[in-house]
Scaffold this active site. Sequence first.
Site, mmCIF file in Angstrom:
data_model
loop_
_atom_site.group_PDB
_atom_site.id
_atom_site.type_symbol
_atom_site.label_atom_id
_atom_site.label_comp_id
_atom_site.label_asym_id
_atom_site.label_seq_id
_atom_site.Cartn_x
_atom_site.Cartn_y
_atom_site.Cartn_z
ATOM 1 N N HIS A 207 0.857 -1.204 0.000
ATOM 2 C CA HIS A 207 0.000 0.000 0.000
ATOM 3 C C HIS A 207 0.886 1.244 0.000
ATOM 4 C CE1 HIS A 207 -2.796 3.061 1.458
ATOM 5 N NE2 HIS A 207 -3.770 2.251 1.101
ATOM 6 N N CYS A 245 -3.609 2.917 -4.413
ATOM 7 C CA CYS A 245 -4.598 3.706 -3.673
ATOM 8 C C CYS A 245 -4.606 5.120 -4.248
ATOM 9 C CB CYS A 245 -4.248 3.714 -2.188
ATOM 10 S SG CYS A 245 -5.340 4.769 -1.236
ATOM 11 N N HIS A 274 -7.630 0.627 -4.535
ATOM 12 C CA HIS A 274 -8.398 1.437 -3.583
ATOM 13 C C HIS A 274 -8.813 2.685 -4.345
ATOM 14 C CE1 HIS A 274 -6.438 -0.183 0.402
ATOM 15 N NE2 HIS A 274 -7.068 -1.109 -0.286
ATOM 16 N N ASP A 319 -12.925 3.518 -0.878
ATOM 17 C CA ASP A 319 -12.057 3.759 0.276
ATOM 18 C C ASP A 319 -12.755 4.745 1.189
ATOM 19 O OD1 ASP A 319 -9.879 3.411 1.885
ATOM 20 O OD2 ASP A 319 -8.406 4.005 0.405
ATOM 21 N N HIS A 320 -12.002 5.329 2.085
ATOM 22 C CA HIS A 320 -12.572 6.229 3.090
ATOM 23 C C HIS A 320 -13.845 6.913 2.601
ATOM 24 C CE1 HIS A 320 -8.160 6.816 4.510
ATOM 25 N NE2 HIS A 320 -8.571 5.582 4.620
ATOM 26 N N TYR A 333 -14.565 4.688 7.683
ATOM 27 C CA TYR A 333 -15.055 3.345 7.355
ATOM 28 C C TYR A 333 -16.491 3.085 7.779
ATOM 29 C CZ TYR A 333 -10.519 2.162 5.540
ATOM 30 O OH TYR A 333 -9.397 2.117 4.751
HETATM 31 C C1 DNO Z 1 -6.262 3.300 5.122
HETATM 32 C C2 DNO Z 1 -5.813 2.012 4.603
HETATM 33 C C3 DNO Z 1 -4.428 1.690 5.100
HETATM 34 C C4 DNO Z 1 -3.982 0.329 4.634
HETATM 35 C C5 DNO Z 1 -2.624 -0.045 5.135
HETATM 36 C C6 DNO Z 1 -2.157 -1.307 4.487
HETATM 37 O O1 DNO Z 1 -7.418 3.540 5.202
HETATM 38 O O2 DNO Z 1 -5.895 1.961 3.232
HETATM 39 O O3 DNO Z 1 -4.463 1.728 6.489
HETATM 40 O O4 DNO Z 1 -4.877 -0.623 5.085
HETATM 41 O O5 DNO Z 1 -1.703 0.936 4.931
HETATM 42 O O6 DNO Z 1 -1.263 -1.938 5.321
#
Ligand code: DNO
Length: 357
Positions: A207, A245, A274, A319-320, A333
């Site tokens: 990531h 991401c 992501h 994602d978020h 989340y």
């Molecule tokens: C944030 C996530 C990260 C991800 C880690 C992977 O929301 O995308 O915390 O899970 O960095 O290890």
Amino acid sequence: MKMTFRWYGSGFDPIPLRYIRQIPGVTGVVGTLMDIPAGEVWPLDKIMALKKEVNDAGLELEVIESVNVHEDIKLGLPTRDRYIENYKQTLRNLKPAGVKVVCYNFMPVFDWTRSDLAKPLPDGSTVLSYDQSVMDRVTDPQKLADEIQKGSSFEMPGWEPERMTQLKTLFEKYKHVSHDDLFDNLKYFLEQIIPVCEECDIKMAIHPDDPPWDIFGLPRITTCRENLDRILGLADSEYNGLTLCSGSLGSNPENNIPELVRYFGAKKRIHFAHVRNIKIHEPGKFDEASHLSRDGSFDMYEIMKAYHDVGFDGYMRPDHGRMIWDEKGRAGYGLYDRALGIAYLNGLWEAIEKSSK
Ligand code: DNO
């Protein structure tokens, strides 16, 4: 493309699996074992119990986020070998559960970092937000860690209490670790892990650092195309791949996300996508946004088109999300805004697919 949804597990995530099952187009859950500290082996029975729970809800468990990497591995300490052996055993235990992708990161000490976990937007929603000038005023990162952990009713991944209690010592240890050292330590880790991944048919997906630049004087390397290329070269196997991401890499406007998707997608090294949007106000200052293009700085159509054009057949997740409709949950989340994000991403995908025929 397989659309998935991150879930922290019963007792750690207030969202019931049956709600996730009802989001259109979601086939699987991105799971984890929150109660296993970084560096310890994930027990087979716990993994199989998680798989059963997820499968019983009508969902797949093919992606894990994250198996966290112990700090001694990132620091390159002699004790790392023990933790690397544990990591290998975890991979071997994930194999019978049918796990195909493991997402992890190589960020020293902190995982993703924000200066505000609930910044109100004009529409009444709240979002995660980052302001470098606020971070620069933090002279004691321990205080920030305490605040974040106190402000959130849930433990944040990568911000595990046991890691946060050692903050001072960890900072001391990283004083002697350069960016090149971090690359070397990642290489050492990957050289040992990747053959096990090949044997287990599990792809590693690193990531990006979030934000993708050094914070609190700690080195960060998973930040830009050049470094991602270098990381892929540390172990030249398709099992050494990326979690791309958009929000993390894209907070540096020099990272053009559709271009990165095309570049690494053509190499078949993106195993996990992501997809989210952020609103960049000025360099080093951004708020997270809904997934909709016009709410943020990214052209989400172009991002999805890039995935479509490279024939992306890996796992994707929104994602978020914002906190909306008075939902209480883990920062970034919640259920509602991520579900809206999925509906939107699926809509873009269907339109792109039909118009490309
Ligand atoms: C944030 C996530 C990260 C991800 C880690 C992977 O929301 O995308 O915390 O899970 O960095 O290890």
